[in-house]
Motif scaffolding. Structure first.
Motif, short mmCIF file in Angstrom:
data_model
loop_
_atom_site.label_atom_id
_atom_site.label_comp_id
_atom_site.label_asym_id
_atom_site.label_seq_id
_atom_site.Cartn_x
_atom_site.Cartn_y
_atom_site.Cartn_z
N SER A 134 0.72 -1.27 0.06
CA SER A 134 0.10 -0.04 0.05
C SER A 134 0.69 1.25 -0.08
O SER A 134 0.68 2.28 -0.62
CB SER A 134 -0.94 0.17 1.31
N LEU A 135 1.96 1.30 0.92
CA LEU A 135 2.74 2.36 0.73
C LEU A 135 3.66 2.55 -0.47
O LEU A 135 3.94 3.53 -0.71
CB LEU A 135 3.69 2.01 2.09
N GLU A 136 4.09 1.31 -0.88
CA GLU A 136 4.79 1.36 -2.07
C GLU A 136 3.90 2.00 -3.21
O GLU A 136 4.58 2.90 -3.99
CB GLU A 136 4.87 -0.03 -2.39
N ASN A 137 2.70 1.72 -3.64
CA ASN A 137 1.82 2.22 -4.56
C ASN A 137 1.56 3.78 -4.46
O ASN A 137 1.39 4.55 -5.06
CB ASN A 137 0.65 1.18 -4.49
N ALA A 138 1.44 4.23 -2.97
CA ALA A 138 1.30 5.36 -2.65
C ALA A 138 2.65 6.31 -3.20
O ALA A 138 2.43 7.48 -3.54
CB ALA A 138 0.82 5.75 -1.37
N THR A 139 3.54 5.70 -2.84
CA THR A 139 4.96 6.56 -2.80
C THR A 139 5.32 6.28 -4.38
O THR A 139 5.99 7.34 -4.99
CB THR A 139 5.95 5.85 -1.94
N PHE A 140 5.36 5.38 -4.99
CA PHE A 140 5.87 5.12 -6.27
C PHE A 140 4.77 4.91 -7.23
O PHE A 140 4.83 3.61 -7.83
CB PHE A 140 7.12 4.21 -6.55
N PRO A 141 3.53 5.50 -7.58
CA PRO A 141 2.76 5.12 -8.28
C PRO A 141 2.99 4.66 -9.80
O PRO A 141 2.36 4.05 -10.34
CB PRO A 141 1.71 6.36 -8.21
N GLU A 142 3.96 5.25 -10.30
CA GLU A 142 4.27 4.98 -11.74
C GLU A 142 5.11 3.78 -11.75
O GLU A 142 5.01 3.17 -12.86
CB GLU A 142 4.98 6.11 -12.51
N ASP A 143 5.92 3.33 -10.92
CA ASP A 143 6.85 2.16 -10.97
C ASP A 143 6.95 1.40 -9.85
O ASP A 143 8.10 0.70 -9.41
CB ASP A 143 8.19 2.74 -11.50
N ALA A 144 5.65 1.11 -9.14
CA ALA A 144 5.59 0.46 -7.90
C ALA A 144 5.92 -1.06 -8.00
O ALA A 144 5.60 -1.70 -9.12
CB ALA A 144 4.09 0.43 -7.11
N TRP A 145 6.78 -1.72 -7.04
CA TRP A 145 6.95 -2.96 -7.11
C TRP A 145 5.63 -3.95 -7.01
O TRP A 145 4.78 -3.41 -6.12
CB TRP A 145 8.01 -3.43 -5.86
N SER A 146 5.60 -5.02 -7.57
CA SER A 146 4.45 -5.96 -7.28
C SER A 146 4.57 -6.71 -6.08
O SER A 146 5.66 -6.94 -5.51
CB SER A 146 4.30 -6.75 -8.53
N GLU A 147 3.77 -7.56 -5.67
CA GLU A 147 3.53 -8.38 -4.50
C GLU A 147 4.62 -9.43 -4.81
O GLU A 147 5.25 -9.76 -3.74
CB GLU A 147 2.29 -9.07 -4.16
N ASP A 148 4.82 -9.94 -5.92
CA ASP A 148 5.62 -10.98 -6.31
C ASP A 148 7.12 -10.52 -5.97
O ASP A 148 7.84 -11.35 -5.50
CB ASP A 148 5.35 -11.54 -7.81
N MET A 149 7.32 -9.58 -6.62
CA MET A 149 8.77 -8.76 -6.46
C MET A 149 9.22 -8.78 -5.07
O MET A 149 10.09 -9.05 -4.50
CB MET A 149 8.77 -7.39 -7.07
#
Length: 158
Positions: free
Chosen positions: A18-33
């Protein structure tokens, strides 16, 4: 800083994503990563979270370390907690781990448009050594490559 740093676990993945997507919306890591990174902990990875007394995850960071070389994989701090020393605390935790793992140098990439992070890294003794054009996708933003050497790792640059 009221948050406590601790090792990241699989139970933290939903909050970190959730924090990853909010911080890096264009290039967020996936759950698998992220799960792939945690699967290598502690062998070649070291991930930490910053947790407030309420249980909220307000920051996280990760280090890859092998063969005497470290690489800061990621650092993120929730927007409303930035500017309070949390990024510095997370980076300190990664650099201390790099020292424990006898890393001669630590590398990182930072978005060319992220002046706040670049200034933090410079304060910790990282120096610019290169540029990776269009590194971040899909935005196409360049990455500045930075390095901190063992001499600085043993010092107290801050």
């Amino acid at each position: 800083m009221t948050a406590v740093l601790r090792e990241m676990t699989g139970a933290d993945v939903p909050a970190v994503l959730s924090l990853e997507n909010a911080t890096f919306p264009e290039d967020a890591w996936s759950e698998d990563m992220l799960l792939g990174e945690l699967a290598e902990q502690p062998r070649t990875r070291h991930y930490v979270v910053a947790e407030e007394p309420s249980g909220a995850i307000v920051g996280y960071a990760g280090l890859s370390a092998a063969g005497g070389q470290g690489d800061v994989q990621t650092i993120a701090v929730r927007a409303d907690r930035q500017g309070r020393g949390l990024g510095a605390a997370l980076l300190t935790a990664l650099l201390e781990e790099a020292g424990r793992r006898d890393c001669a140098e630590v590398f990182l990439e930072v978005r060319a448009d992220n002046d706040r992070a670049r200034v933090l890294y410079e304060r910790f003794g990282f120096e610019r050594i290169g540029l990776r054009r269009r590194y971040y996708q899909p935005s196409g933003m360049d990455a500045i490559v930075m390095r901190r050497t063992a001499a600085v790792l043993r010092g107290n640059a801050r």
